[in-house]
Each structure stands twice: as C-alpha cells, then as structure tokens.
Design an enzyme around this catalytic site. Structure first.
Site, short mmCIF file in Angstrom:
data_model
loop_
_atom_site.label_atom_id
_atom_site.label_comp_id
_atom_site.label_asym_id
_atom_site.label_seq_id
_atom_site.Cartn_x
_atom_site.Cartn_y
_atom_site.Cartn_z
N GLU A 142 -5.33 12.63 -22.31
CA GLU A 142 -5.73 11.82 -21.16
C GLU A 142 -4.75 10.67 -20.97
OE1 GLU A 142 -9.78 10.66 -20.69
OE2 GLU A 142 -10.58 12.24 -21.99
N HIS A 159 -9.32 21.39 -15.71
CA HIS A 159 -10.10 21.21 -16.94
C HIS A 159 -11.58 21.47 -16.68
CE1 HIS A 159 -11.63 19.58 -20.69
NE2 HIS A 159 -12.36 18.72 -20.01
N TYR A 170 -13.69 12.59 -15.42
CA TYR A 170 -13.63 14.05 -15.66
C TYR A 170 -12.95 14.61 -14.43
CZ TYR A 170 -15.96 18.53 -17.06
OH TYR A 170 -16.26 19.82 -17.47
N THR A 176 -9.68 14.78 -19.45
CA THR A 176 -8.67 15.70 -19.96
C THR A 176 -7.82 16.23 -18.80
OG1 THR A 176 -10.25 16.36 -21.61
CG2 THR A 176 -8.34 17.78 -21.34
N ASP A 222 -8.83 11.28 -26.41
CA ASP A 222 -10.29 11.15 -26.52
C ASP A 222 -10.79 12.25 -27.47
OD1 ASP A 222 -12.90 10.42 -25.99
OD2 ASP A 222 -13.05 11.65 -24.19
N LYS A 270 -18.14 12.14 -29.06
CA LYS A 270 -17.01 11.44 -28.46
C LYS A 270 -16.79 10.04 -29.03
CE LYS A 270 -16.26 14.40 -25.04
NZ LYS A 270 -14.96 14.94 -24.65
N ASP A 284 -15.00 6.93 -19.06
CA ASP A 284 -14.16 8.12 -19.08
C ASP A 284 -14.55 9.02 -17.92
OD1 ASP A 284 -12.12 9.71 -20.02
OD2 ASP A 284 -13.34 10.70 -21.55
N TYR A 326 -25.36 17.41 -25.95
CA TYR A 326 -25.02 16.80 -24.66
C TYR A 326 -26.09 16.94 -23.57
CZ TYR A 326 -23.67 20.91 -21.88
OH TYR A 326 -23.67 22.07 -21.16
CA CA Z 1 -12.70 12.80 -22.25
#
Ligand code: CA
Length: 422
Positions: free
Chosen positions: A209, A141, A136, A356, A241, A261, A134, A252
């Site tokens: 997404e 975003h 970013y 996103t 997601d 996630k 994934d 995180y």
């Molecule tokens: Ca994501």
C-alpha cells in the site's frame, strides 16, 4: 513548476546513481544519532541534512519559521505550518544543495556538521499519528478478493463503485521500517472443523500500500471538497499493512477487519512531499458509473509511482510482484472528500492507506493471497524455496520509485522481518 523540481538541478552533495534521494526529492523525516536527540532532517543522496543545525546557523532566516520547529520528536508541528510554508522550506533546502550555490557548499565547518551519513542515523516515526484509516481502493485487488471468497460473477459488492470503501485502523501498532514483527496468534477456523482453534497464524501476508499524511486540523462538522483536498495532504509513505488471512476469514463478519490487521503495520521513514510528486501526476481510471457530485473531480489526481515487493535480503532477494500506484480507482482527493462528507474532522499527522494496490495481471498483485491464489499456486524464491504465505525469518520489503525525464524519486525501503510467535 516548482524550481526544486527542475530535472536539470544537480547537487554538490554526491548522489549515487540509483539513489532514492536526488535533489529533486528532498523528503522529510525524523532521525536520531548517537549524540543528538531525535530531530527533523531531509534526505539527500547517502546523507541526512540536519534541519535544526541549519535553522540555528541562520540558513532559514527570512522564512518566518517558529523557533524550535525542527527540534521535535515528530514532524507534526512542522507540517501543521501548511503546504505553502513547508514548500518554501523545501525550496530553500534545494537552493542550499544546488551545485551553483556556495552558501553551505563553501562553508566547510557547517557542511561537515549539517550532513550526517545515513549509516550513522536511526530513523524514527516521522509523525505522531492521531488517526489511521485504511481504504480498499484498487479495483483489481477488490475483484480478486471478491472472486476468491464470494462470487466471481459479482466480485465487487454493489457499493464499491459508488464510494471509496474504508475502515478505521489502529495507530498504536504502526511501526517504522526495520521493526521486527512477531507472528500474530488468534482464533482460526480450519475448513474441516466445526469450531475454531487457538493458533499462531498460518497464513501471514503483506499488503502493498501507499499512504498519505494530512497536514491540517479541520473543524468537526465541516467537509473537505475534492477541489480543496490537496491543500490538506503533506506527502506520502509506503505502507505494509501486514495481514493474518486465516484470522481475518473467521473474525471479519459482520464488522470487518480487527485482530487480523491491528498487530502491526509498517511505514517507510521518509515522507515524500506532494510537491516532489507533482511531475508524476497522471489520469486515473475512467469511473463508471458516474460518481455523485461530491466525489467528482477535475484534473490529474493519480500518480505514476512504480512499486515492488521483495522477499529476502541481500543476495537472496526475490522480487515477487511489481505494481503501480496509478492503478488506484479512487484517488486521494475523493478519499478525503468521502471521509469528511459526514462531518468527520481531519487531524495533523493522520495516516490514510490506499488499500492493497494490485495491477491488472498476475505479477502485479499486492498480496500473497492474490499472488499464490490463497496458497493454491505457490511461488518459488531465488534460493529455491517455495512460499504460499510468509514464513518466520522472512524479510518483506516494499519499494516505490517515480521516474521521469531522467529524475528518479524514491521512498526508501519499507521493510520488516517476521519473527516466531511470542
Ligand atoms: Ca489494507
């Protein structure tokens, strides 16, 4: 231009106005009926075209397809034939469905058996996904999230405009549209407490997404250039997601997303081919600072695909955001070039999420985190209720439409309902 993309084409199969699946689309998927095992099909209007039946009746003779190629639980063997061969199959399907072609149209028995009404099929995962990454890659975003959680003046971290940031996700919990999701549980640290509590997620969110699926195995140690990247991309799906924001905030640091996630990610069932999306290419945003040579590219690598997020079902639907895939700062070719620059290999069926997709203004944000600014500005739904995040019983649906010259290509719904924690 591919013949199958001609906006003037009409099909003898009825395609209702507003359908996601006109003859210019012809996405591939895996479906199952009460009587058949899961096999490959193509969507047209309100029907699914059974590719196994067409193959067995000789409609694909001359294309040199391996026996049983469509009689599979997943599309992996088919897409592994490569962009060119899959493109030939799409062209042939287009030919068979054109109003001026009578091969299938005038063969009543074959027509009846080859076309199955969508309400009689159950869609399955289109590919077996070996790896999920994934990214970013939406600047808006990343800026919104950086502003909220770090420092509005330095919202983007120093690496962000130099490389497409990404992480490796989990494939076991990727599910097909329509699969209900139980609210995840985990560790949450409330703001006024020193230590975490164990709780059901209180800030459940979606992420709007898109994702692309690769159709080649590359050698470990080799890299894919931005120029060759498209040869390895079969098509795209919508991806939600799902994200547990409160679990995410606590867990995180320092290694990034984990249990916030990996409890579920939902994809739409039909893979819209890059061939079908060809007419919708647009320029991407200007990249400044200049990227390193291995990330430079030529031509139009972004796609104009309108996206929307809906909460609720039927008459109670509320559109909570409208965005567009064209906003992506990093394009798919750059993502693949970066992903493989260290020698990491690609596999057939890999799924690569965009991250996103938020647009520049309020109303175009791709998550509740941004839409309600972390719950501070709740939104009203059409039924009068308020939402800060997603509640039990809510259905979230993503939709995607590329429209131009009177042609409207859709992805089908990417939908999931949230059930209470187990
Ligand atoms: Ca994501």
């Amino acid at each position: 231009m591919s013949k199958a993309n001609n906006p003037k084409l009409k099909s003898w199969v009825e395609v209702p106005a507003g359908s996601d699946f006109p003859i210019q689309n012809l996405p591939f998927g895996i479906f199952k009926t009460q009587y058949l095992t899961a096999v490959a099909g193509v969507a047209i209007g309100k029907h699914v075209l059974d590719l196994v039946y067409l193959y067995e009746k000789g409609f694909f003779d001359g294309l040199g397809l391996p026996p049983g190629i469509f009689n599979q639980e997943y599309l992996n063997p088919f897409i592994a034939l490569g962009r060119k061969k899959c493109g030939e199959v799409r062209e042939r399907v287009s030919e068979l469905l054109r109003s001026d072609n009578d091969e299938l149209q005038n063969n009543v028995a074959a027509r009846e058996l080859a076309l199955i009404p969508m309400e009689e099929v159950e869609m399955r995962m289109p590919v077996q996904i070996p790896n999920y990454t994934d990214f970013y890659s939406s600047e808006e975003h990343a800026t919104n999230v950086g502003t909220m959680f770090r420092d509005p003046k330095n919202a983007l971290l120093p690496n962000w405009k130099h490389l497409p940031v990404g992480y490796h996700g989990r494939t076991s919990s990727i599910v097909i549209s329509g699969t209900p999701i139980h609210r995840p549980k985990g560790q949450i640290k409330l703001p006024d407490s020193e230590s975490p509590i164990f709780s059901a997620c209180k800030k459940l969110d979606f992420e709007l997404e898109m994702a692309f699926i690769t159709c080649a195995n590359t050698a470990l140690g080799s890299s894919v250039s931005t120029r060759d990247a498209e040869d390895n991309i079969f098509g795209m799906v919508l991806l939600n997601d799902w994200s547990a924001r409160d679990i995410q905030t606590w867990e995180y640091v320092p290694l990034g997303p984990f249990l916030a996630k990996n409890f579920a990610s939902t994809i739409s069932p039909w893979i819209v081919t890059m061939d079908a999306l060809e007419p919708f290419r647009v320029e991407g945003p200007k990249q400044n600072p200049k990227v390193l040579p291995y990330l430079s590219y030529e031509g139009k690598k972004n796609y104009d695909i309108g996206l929307e997020i809906v909460i609720g079902e039927g008459k109670n639907e509320t559109v909570v955001s409208k965005s567009n895939f064209k906003y992506m700062y990093w394009n798919m070719c750059q993502q693949l070039a970066h992903h493989t620059i260290n020698g990491c290999n690609l596999q057939v069926g890999d799924l690569y999420g965009s991250g996103t997709i938020s647009g520049p203004e309020k109303g175009s944000y791709g998550s509740m985190l941004e839409i309600t600014w972390n719950g501070k500005e709740p939104i009203k739904l059409n039924d009068g209720s308020e939402r800060r995040f997603i509640e039990d019983g809510d259905t979230v649906t993503l939709r995607g439409i590329a429209a131009k010259d009177g042609v409207r290509i859709g992805f089908g719904d990417c939908s999931g309902k949230i059930l209470p924690s187990l």
